[in-house]
Design a protein around this motif. Structure first.
Motif, PDB file in Angstrom:
ATOM      1  N   ASN A   1       0.870  11.290   3.464  1.00  0.00           N
ATOM      2  CA  ASN A   1       0.165  10.361   4.348  1.00  0.00           C
ATOM      3  C   ASN A   1      -1.198  10.943   4.720  1.00  0.00           C
ATOM      4  O   ASN A   1      -1.327  12.146   4.959  1.00  0.00           O
ATOM      5  CB  ASN A   1       0.972  10.126   5.625  1.00  0.00           C
ATOM      6  CG  ASN A   1       2.311   9.493   5.340  1.00  0.00           C
ATOM      7  OD1 ASN A   1       2.408   8.308   5.072  1.00  0.00           O
ATOM      8  ND2 ASN A   1       3.370  10.301   5.394  1.00  0.00           N
ATOM      9  N   LEU A   2      -2.195  10.106   4.793  1.00  0.00           N
ATOM     10  CA  LEU A   2      -3.545  10.536   5.130  1.00  0.00           C
ATOM     11  C   LEU A   2      -3.695  10.745   6.636  1.00  0.00           C
ATOM     12  O   LEU A   2      -3.384   9.847   7.437  1.00  0.00           O
ATOM     13  CB  LEU A   2      -4.554   9.503   4.648  1.00  0.00           C
ATOM     14  CG  LEU A   2      -4.770   9.482   3.134  1.00  0.00           C
ATOM     15  CD1 LEU A   2      -5.144   8.084   2.661  1.00  0.00           C
ATOM     16  CD2 LEU A   2      -5.828  10.493   2.725  1.00  0.00           C
TER      17      LEU A   2
ATOM     18  N   GLN B   1      -6.049   8.220   8.705  1.00  0.00           N
ATOM     19  CA  GLN B   1      -5.633   6.865   9.076  1.00  0.00           C
ATOM     20  C   GLN B   1      -4.897   6.860  10.410  1.00  0.00           C
ATOM     21  O   GLN B   1      -4.978   5.891  11.169  1.00  0.00           O
ATOM     22  CB  GLN B   1      -4.795   6.240   7.965  1.00  0.00           C
ATOM     23  CG  GLN B   1      -3.468   6.895   7.688  1.00  0.00           C
ATOM     24  CD  GLN B   1      -2.774   6.317   6.459  1.00  0.00           C
ATOM     25  OE1 GLN B   1      -3.324   5.480   5.754  1.00  0.00           O
ATOM     26  NE2 GLN B   1      -1.573   6.776   6.194  1.00  0.00           N
TER      27      GLN B   1
ATOM     28  N   ASP C   1     -12.160   2.595   1.016  1.00  0.00           N
ATOM     29  CA  ASP C   1     -11.615   1.502   1.824  1.00  0.00           C
ATOM     30  C   ASP C   1     -10.646   2.077   2.854  1.00  0.00           C
ATOM     31  O   ASP C   1      -9.437   2.100   2.633  1.00  0.00           O
ATOM     32  CB  ASP C   1     -10.899   0.483   0.928  1.00  0.00           C
ATOM     33  CG  ASP C   1     -10.282  -0.651   1.733  1.00  0.00           C
ATOM     34  OD1 ASP C   1     -10.693  -0.855   2.890  1.00  0.00           O
ATOM     35  OD2 ASP C   1      -9.375  -1.327   1.191  1.00  0.00           O
ATOM     36  N   PRO C   2     -11.146   2.564   3.987  1.00  0.00           N
ATOM     37  CA  PRO C   2     -10.303   3.226   4.986  1.00  0.00           C
ATOM     38  C   PRO C   2      -9.605   2.255   5.930  1.00  0.00           C
ATOM     39  O   PRO C   2      -9.596   2.463   7.155  1.00  0.00           O
ATOM     40  CB  PRO C   2     -11.301   4.116   5.731  1.00  0.00           C
ATOM     41  CG  PRO C   2     -12.566   3.329   5.694  1.00  0.00           C
ATOM     42  CD  PRO C   2     -12.573   2.609   4.367  1.00  0.00           C
ATOM     43  N   THR C   3      -9.018   1.206   5.400  1.00  0.00           N
ATOM     44  CA  THR C   3      -8.348   0.227   6.252  1.00  0.00           C
ATOM     45  C   THR C   3      -6.848   0.223   5.970  1.00  0.00           C
ATOM     46  O   THR C   3      -6.414   0.504   4.853  1.00  0.00           O
ATOM     47  CB  THR C   3      -8.893  -1.190   6.004  1.00  0.00           C
ATOM     48  OG1 THR C   3      -8.720  -1.543   4.616  1.00  0.00           O
ATOM     49  CG2 THR C   3     -10.371  -1.263   6.341  1.00  0.00           C
TER      50      THR C   3
ATOM     51  N   THR D   1       0.816  -1.205   0.000  1.00  0.00           N
ATOM     52  CA  THR D   1       0.000   0.000   0.000  1.00  0.00           C
ATOM     53  C   THR D   1       0.858   1.267   0.000  1.00  0.00           C
ATOM     54  O   THR D   1       0.414   2.337   0.413  1.00  0.00           O
ATOM     55  CB  THR D   1      -0.947   0.017   1.210  1.00  0.00           C
ATOM     56  OG1 THR D   1      -0.195  -0.183   2.415  1.00  0.00           O
ATOM     57  CG2 THR D   1      -2.008  -1.062   1.068  1.00  0.00           C
TER      58      THR D   1
ATOM     59  N   ARG E   1      -1.397   3.461   4.393  1.00  0.00           N
ATOM     60  CA  ARG E   1      -0.995   3.637   3.002  1.00  0.00           C
ATOM     61  C   ARG E   1      -0.286   4.981   2.853  1.00  0.00           C
ATOM     62  O   ARG E   1      -0.558   5.923   3.598  1.00  0.00           O
ATOM     63  CB  ARG E   1      -2.206   3.572   2.069  1.00  0.00           C
ATOM     64  CG  ARG E   1      -3.200   4.691   2.244  1.00  0.00           C
ATOM     65  CD  ARG E   1      -4.459   4.455   1.446  1.00  0.00           C
ATOM     66  NE  ARG E   1      -5.293   3.440   2.072  1.00  0.00           N
ATOM     67  CZ  ARG E   1      -6.347   2.891   1.488  1.00  0.00           C
ATOM     68  NH1 ARG E   1      -6.696   3.249   0.276  1.00  0.00           N
ATOM     69  NH2 ARG E   1      -7.072   1.978   2.128  1.00  0.00           N
TER      70      ARG E   1
ATOM     71  N   TRP F   1      -6.098   9.196  -4.531  1.00  0.00           N
ATOM     72  CA  TRP F   1      -5.679   8.564  -3.274  1.00  0.00           C
ATOM     73  C   TRP F   1      -6.709   8.824  -2.179  1.00  0.00           C
ATOM     74  O   TRP F   1      -7.047   7.935  -1.402  1.00  0.00           O
ATOM     75  CB  TRP F   1      -4.312   9.122  -2.885  1.00  0.00           C
ATOM     76  CG  TRP F   1      -3.444   8.212  -2.073  1.00  0.00           C
ATOM     77  CD1 TRP F   1      -2.912   8.478  -0.842  1.00  0.00           C
ATOM     78  CD2 TRP F   1      -2.960   6.909  -2.428  1.00  0.00           C
ATOM     79  NE1 TRP F   1      -2.132   7.426  -0.420  1.00  0.00           N
ATOM     80  CE2 TRP F   1      -2.141   6.460  -1.371  1.00  0.00           C
ATOM     81  CE3 TRP F   1      -3.143   6.096  -3.535  1.00  0.00           C
ATOM     82  CZ2 TRP F   1      -1.512   5.215  -1.388  1.00  0.00           C
ATOM     83  CZ3 TRP F   1      -2.519   4.860  -3.554  1.00  0.00           C
ATOM     84  CH2 TRP F   1      -1.720   4.429  -2.497  1.00  0.00           C
TER      85      TRP F   1
ATOM     86  N   GLU G   1      -9.666  15.350   1.718  1.00  0.00           N
ATOM     87  CA  GLU G   1      -9.021  14.560   2.773  1.00  0.00           C
ATOM     88  C   GLU G   1      -7.736  15.231   3.230  1.00  0.00           C
ATOM     89  O   GLU G   1      -6.953  15.729   2.416  1.00  0.00           O
ATOM     90  CB  GLU G   1      -8.700  13.147   2.280  1.00  0.00           C
ATOM     91  CG  GLU G   1      -9.877  12.208   2.216  1.00  0.00           C
ATOM     92  CD  GLU G   1     -10.362  11.759   3.588  1.00  0.00           C
ATOM     93  OE1 GLU G   1      -9.539  11.676   4.523  1.00  0.00           O
ATOM     94  OE2 GLU G   1     -11.570  11.502   3.723  1.00  0.00           O
TER      95      GLU G   1
ATOM     96  N   TYR H   1      -9.167   6.028  -0.335  1.00  0.00           N
ATOM     97  CA  TYR H   1      -9.232   5.845   1.105  1.00  0.00           C
ATOM     98  C   TYR H   1     -10.674   5.896   1.604  1.00  0.00           C
ATOM     99  O   TYR H   1     -11.068   5.135   2.491  1.00  0.00           O
ATOM    100  CB  TYR H   1      -8.394   6.910   1.813  1.00  0.00           C
ATOM    101  CG  TYR H   1      -8.432   6.783   3.314  1.00  0.00           C
ATOM    102  CD1 TYR H   1      -7.747   5.761   3.956  1.00  0.00           C
ATOM    103  CD2 TYR H   1      -9.174   7.672   4.086  1.00  0.00           C
ATOM    104  CE1 TYR H   1      -7.787   5.617   5.336  1.00  0.00           C
ATOM    105  CE2 TYR H   1      -9.224   7.548   5.467  1.00  0.00           C
ATOM    106  CZ  TYR H   1      -8.531   6.513   6.085  1.00  0.00           C
ATOM    107  OH  TYR H   1      -8.582   6.385   7.449  1.00  0.00           O
ATOM    108  N   LYS H   2     -11.467   6.800   1.030  1.00  0.00           N
ATOM    109  CA  LYS H   2     -12.870   6.898   1.430  1.00  0.00           C
ATOM    110  C   LYS H   2     -13.607   5.589   1.138  1.00  0.00           C
ATOM    111  O   LYS H   2     -14.475   5.167   1.897  1.00  0.00           O
ATOM    112  CB  LYS H   2     -13.546   8.049   0.694  1.00  0.00           C
ATOM    113  CG  LYS H   2     -13.072   9.427   1.126  1.00  0.00           C
ATOM    114  CD  LYS H   2     -13.626  10.502   0.211  1.00  0.00           C
ATOM    115  CE  LYS H   2     -13.029  11.856   0.528  1.00  0.00           C
ATOM    116  NZ  LYS H   2     -13.457  12.897  -0.440  1.00  0.00           N
TER     117      LYS H   2
END
Length: 241
Positions: A171-172, A175, A81-83, A49, A86, A74, A145, A78-79
């Protein structure tokens, strides 16, 4: 596996295949090295990821549109699949001889360009963070985001930030808030700090938790002086809640 996206714009490629391959391998090798302190980056690499874009010079706006588009994609990914952890790493082919101050200036030029494009496209600023770089709750925002950036380059004073080519790792923010919510953030942070001290011999004086001091001071990796003012200004600052 680490994903590599070639640097193309308008059908014209400015980065040759050898440079793209080298950029990918250098990043992979640096993160995989036993002494590399960021366990979050190691996790992203192991899970596949960590996405890499190898682009033209950090001193050029050639790839700005494509990089910004990738940041929006990106955010959307994430929205959906926020798992997991990454990161999006943008590796630039040059310049290689920039000192810390020059790298910082060029980094903010690129970030400003990405933010201006986000504003022009009518993207909202993530309401969970501040658009004011002097605010302790500041983060960047692309595609709605929040993001923070880790700058790497050959002449970084902190060993963990040294990399053969100028690189911006996005980086988000959400997360890490998720990690904080389930109690894993502090454990991961303590492990990273301990590994960084083992590598550098001293604690990074720029590090602070979100909400304690503006994260803008940390982006370039340079130890900024008291009274430092971030050159970044987002046009949505007055509208961000």
């Amino acid at each position: 596996m680490l994903t590599l996206v070639s640097a193309k714009a308008g059908g014209l490629m400015l980065v040759d295949a050898a440079t793209r391959d080298a950029g990918e391998e250098e990043l992979r090798s640096r993160i995989a090295a036993p002494d590399f302190p960021c366990v979050g980056a190691k996790s992203a690499l192991a899970r596949g990821t960590l996405k890499t874009l190898v682009c033209h010079s950090l001193a050029s706006g050639w790839d700005d549109v494509r990089i910004h588009r990738e940041l929006m994609d990106w955010a959307e990914g994430y929205k959906a699949d926020p798992t997991g952890l990454r990161s999006l790493a943008v590796v630039f082919s040059g310049p290689e001889e920039s000192d810390e101050a020059r790298f910082e200036d060029l980094m903010w030029e690129r970030i400003q360009s990405f933010a201006d494009k986000d504003h022009w496209l009518g993207q909202r600023y993530d309401h969970r963070v501040s658009a004011d770089p002097s605010d302790p709750h500041f983060s960047l925002s692309f595609g709605g985001e929040a993001f923070f950036v880790v700058g790497l380059h050959p002449n970084a004073s902190r060993p963990a930030r040294r990399f053969p080519r100028p690189t911006l790792v996005f980086n988000l923010h959400a997360q890490f808030e998720a990690l904080r919510g389930d109690g894993r953030y502090e454990r991961m942070r303590e492990k990273i700090l301990a590994r960084d001290v083992e590598l550098a011999g001293t604690l990074n004086p720029m590090l602070a938790r979100h909400g304690e001091a503006s994260e803008a001071r940390q982006y370039s990796g340079r130890m900024v002086e008291d009274g430092w003012r971030c050159p970044f200004r987002d046009k949505r600052a007055s509208k961000a809640a």
